[in-house]
Write a protein that holds these residues in place. Structure first.
Motif, PDB file in Angstrom:
ATOM      1  N   PRO A   1      35.025  46.760  37.601  1.00 37.16           N
ATOM      2  CA  PRO A   1      36.455  47.018  37.771  1.00 37.16           C
ATOM      3  C   PRO A   1      37.292  45.814  37.358  1.00 37.16           C
ATOM      4  CG  PRO A   1      35.231  47.561  39.766  1.00 37.16           C
ATOM      5  CD  PRO A   1      34.300  46.818  38.872  1.00 37.16           C
ATOM      6  N   ARG A   2      38.259  46.062  36.502  1.00 34.10           N
ATOM      7  CA  ARG A   2      39.163  45.032  35.994  1.00 34.10           C
ATOM      8  C   ARG A   2      40.574  45.367  36.475  1.00 34.10           C
ATOM      9  NH1 ARG A   2      38.945  43.704  29.652  1.00 34.10           N
ATOM     10  NH2 ARG A   2      37.144  42.493  30.357  1.00 34.10           N
ATOM     11  N   ILE A   3      41.238  44.424  37.116  1.00 33.57           N
ATOM     12  CA  ILE A   3      42.582  44.643  37.653  1.00 33.57           C
ATOM     13  C   ILE A   3      43.602  44.634  36.511  1.00 33.57           C
ATOM     14  CG2 ILE A   3      44.360  43.792  39.231  1.00 33.57           C
ATOM     15  CD1 ILE A   3      41.791  44.741  40.661  1.00 33.57           C
ATOM     16  N   THR A   4      44.317  45.733  36.372  1.00 29.28           N
ATOM     17  CA  THR A   4      45.338  45.857  35.332  1.00 29.28           C
ATOM     18  C   THR A   4      46.433  44.814  35.547  1.00 29.28           C
ATOM     19  OG1 THR A   4      44.893  48.217  35.196  1.00 29.28           O
ATOM     20  CG2 THR A   4      46.988  47.453  34.264  1.00 29.28           C
ATOM     21  N   GLY A   5      46.833  44.167  34.462  1.00 32.67           N
ATOM     22  CA  GLY A   5      47.908  43.188  34.521  1.00 32.67           C
ATOM     23  C   GLY A   5      47.484  41.789  34.910  1.00 32.67           C
ATOM     24  N   ALA A   6      46.187  41.570  35.094  1.00 31.57           N
ATOM     25  CA  ALA A   6      45.709  40.235  35.469  1.00 31.57           C
ATOM     26  C   ALA A   6      45.975  39.232  34.349  1.00 31.57           C
ATOM     27  CB  ALA A   6      44.232  40.267  35.828  1.00 31.57           C
ATOM     28  N   HIS A   7      46.041  37.984  34.730  1.00 28.03           N
ATOM     29  CA  HIS A   7      46.323  36.877  33.808  1.00 28.03           C
ATOM     30  C   HIS A   7      45.139  36.614  32.863  1.00 28.03           C
ATOM     31  CE1 HIS A   7      48.293  33.232  32.518  1.00 28.03           C
ATOM     32  NE2 HIS A   7      47.288  32.481  32.917  1.00 28.03           N
ATOM     33  N   ALA A   8      43.919  36.846  33.344  1.00 28.72           N
ATOM     34  CA  ALA A   8      42.702  36.678  32.544  1.00 28.72           C
ATOM     35  C   ALA A   8      41.582  37.480  33.190  1.00 28.72           C
ATOM     36  CB  ALA A   8      42.309  35.195  32.447  1.00 28.72           C
ATOM     37  N   PHE A   9      40.542  37.760  32.404  1.00 31.87           N
ATOM     38  CA  PHE A   9      39.389  38.525  32.872  1.00 31.87           C
ATOM     39  C   PHE A   9      38.110  37.836  32.441  1.00 31.87           C
ATOM     40  CE2 PHE A   9      42.797  41.324  31.447  1.00 31.87           C
ATOM     41  CZ  PHE A   9      43.094  42.000  32.612  1.00 31.87           C
ATOM     42  N   ILE A  10      37.146  37.756  33.358  1.00 28.29           N
ATOM     43  CA  ILE A  10      35.847  37.169  33.041  1.00 28.29           C
ATOM     44  C   ILE A  10      34.779  38.084  33.624  1.00 28.29           C
ATOM     45  CG2 ILE A  10      34.342  35.143  33.234  1.00 28.29           C
ATOM     46  CD1 ILE A  10      37.825  34.461  34.134  1.00 28.29           C
TER      47      ILE A  10
ATOM     48  N   ALA B   1      25.492  43.320  45.388  1.00 30.54           N
ATOM     49  CA  ALA B   1      24.548  44.409  45.121  1.00 30.54           C
ATOM     50  C   ALA B   1      24.753  45.011  43.732  1.00 30.54           C
ATOM     51  CB  ALA B   1      24.672  45.485  46.194  1.00 30.54           C
ATOM     52  N   ALA B   2      25.966  44.897  43.194  1.00 31.10           N
ATOM     53  CA  ALA B   2      26.224  45.404  41.850  1.00 31.10           C
ATOM     54  C   ALA B   2      25.515  44.536  40.806  1.00 31.10           C
ATOM     55  CB  ALA B   2      27.730  45.438  41.575  1.00 31.10           C
ATOM     56  N   GLY B   3      25.291  43.243  41.128  1.00 30.40           N
ATOM     57  CA  GLY B   3      24.616  42.336  40.201  1.00 30.40           C
ATOM     58  C   GLY B   3      25.517  41.807  39.105  1.00 30.40           C
ATOM     59  N   ARG B   4      26.631  42.452  38.912  1.00 30.46           N
ATOM     60  CA  ARG B   4      27.591  42.111  37.857  1.00 30.46           C
ATOM     61  C   ARG B   4      28.976  42.248  38.461  1.00 30.46           C
ATOM     62  NH1 ARG B   4      26.461  44.845  32.295  1.00 30.46           N
ATOM     63  NH2 ARG B   4      25.103  43.031  32.261  1.00 30.46           N
ATOM     64  N   LEU B   5      29.913  41.436  38.001  1.00 29.46           N
ATOM     65  CA  LEU B   5      31.273  41.510  38.523  1.00 29.46           C
ATOM     66  C   LEU B   5      32.277  41.175  37.447  1.00 29.46           C
ATOM     67  CD1 LEU B   5      32.457  38.366  39.027  1.00 29.46           C
ATOM     68  CD2 LEU B   5      30.720  38.443  40.798  1.00 29.46           C
ATOM     69  N   CYS B   6      33.512  41.552  37.711  1.00 30.67           N
ATOM     70  CA  CYS B   6      34.622  41.106  36.880  1.00 30.67           C
ATOM     71  C   CYS B   6      35.480  40.204  37.743  1.00 30.67           C
ATOM     72  CB  CYS B   6      35.442  42.281  36.356  1.00 30.67           C
ATOM     73  SG  CYS B   6      36.819  41.740  35.294  1.00 30.67           S
TER      74      CYS B   6
END
Length: 165
Positions: free
Chosen positions: A109-118, A68-73
């Motif tokens: 929302p981006r998880i702090t400390g993650a190995h990578a973000f997309i 429903a957000a249409g966008r995600l991290c």
């Protein structure tokens, strides 16, 4: 002639394939808190245009909220983030209550400390049996540090060591 495949054997054999652990998260307009889930099926699909794909069970109660957000991290979890995986795999209403996160430039929302973000926009959903196959266009991406969290034969851990999930 098609043979009948035993589901337990299918899970066991497919469990021999190590997978990355990716947290998918979004914020639906007007929502009190972010929503998220974990997948082990996240992959690169296309370089031009930049697309990724992943699969989500039809029974997921979190996917409709993220959709429903249409966008995600997509936060590629890092070794040591097993508690994040467990929190986002749970059934509690606010899975983010005890997680460290921030908003990405794209507003997810981006998880702090993650190995990578997309960061991605959801573009297509296809039937995949008891799962939906999702295709998303990459908006931006970046890398973090350390090793990725891996799922293999029912266990979570870094590439070099695995612990019970």
């Amino acid at each position: 002639m098609l043979s009948t495949i035993d589901q337990a054997q299918y899970r066991s054999v497919m469990g021999h394939l190590p997978t990355g652990v990716v947290a998918l998260s979004g914020i639906t307009a007007g929502a009190e808190f972010p929503c998220g889930l974990v997948v082990g099926t996240f992959q690169s699909l296309s370089l031009d245009p930049p697309l990724v794909s992943f699969s989500v069970a039809h029974t997921s109660t979190s996917w409709p909220k993220v959709r429903a957000a249409g966008r995600l991290c997509a936060s590629v979890l890092a070794a040591g983030q097993e508690p994040v995986c467990r929190a986002l795999s749970g059934k509690q209403p606010n899975k983010f209550a005890d997680l460290d996160w921030s908003l990405s430039d794209a507003g997810s929302p981006r998880i702090t400390g993650a190995h990578a973000f997309i960061d991605c926009d959801i573009t297509h959903e296809l039937d995949g049996g008891d799962h939906v196959i999702v295709i998303a266009r990459v908006l931006q991406m970046d890398t973090g540090h350390g090793e990725p969290l891996v799922f293999h034969k029912g266990r979570l851990g870094g590439i070099r060591e695995l612990t019970a999930a």
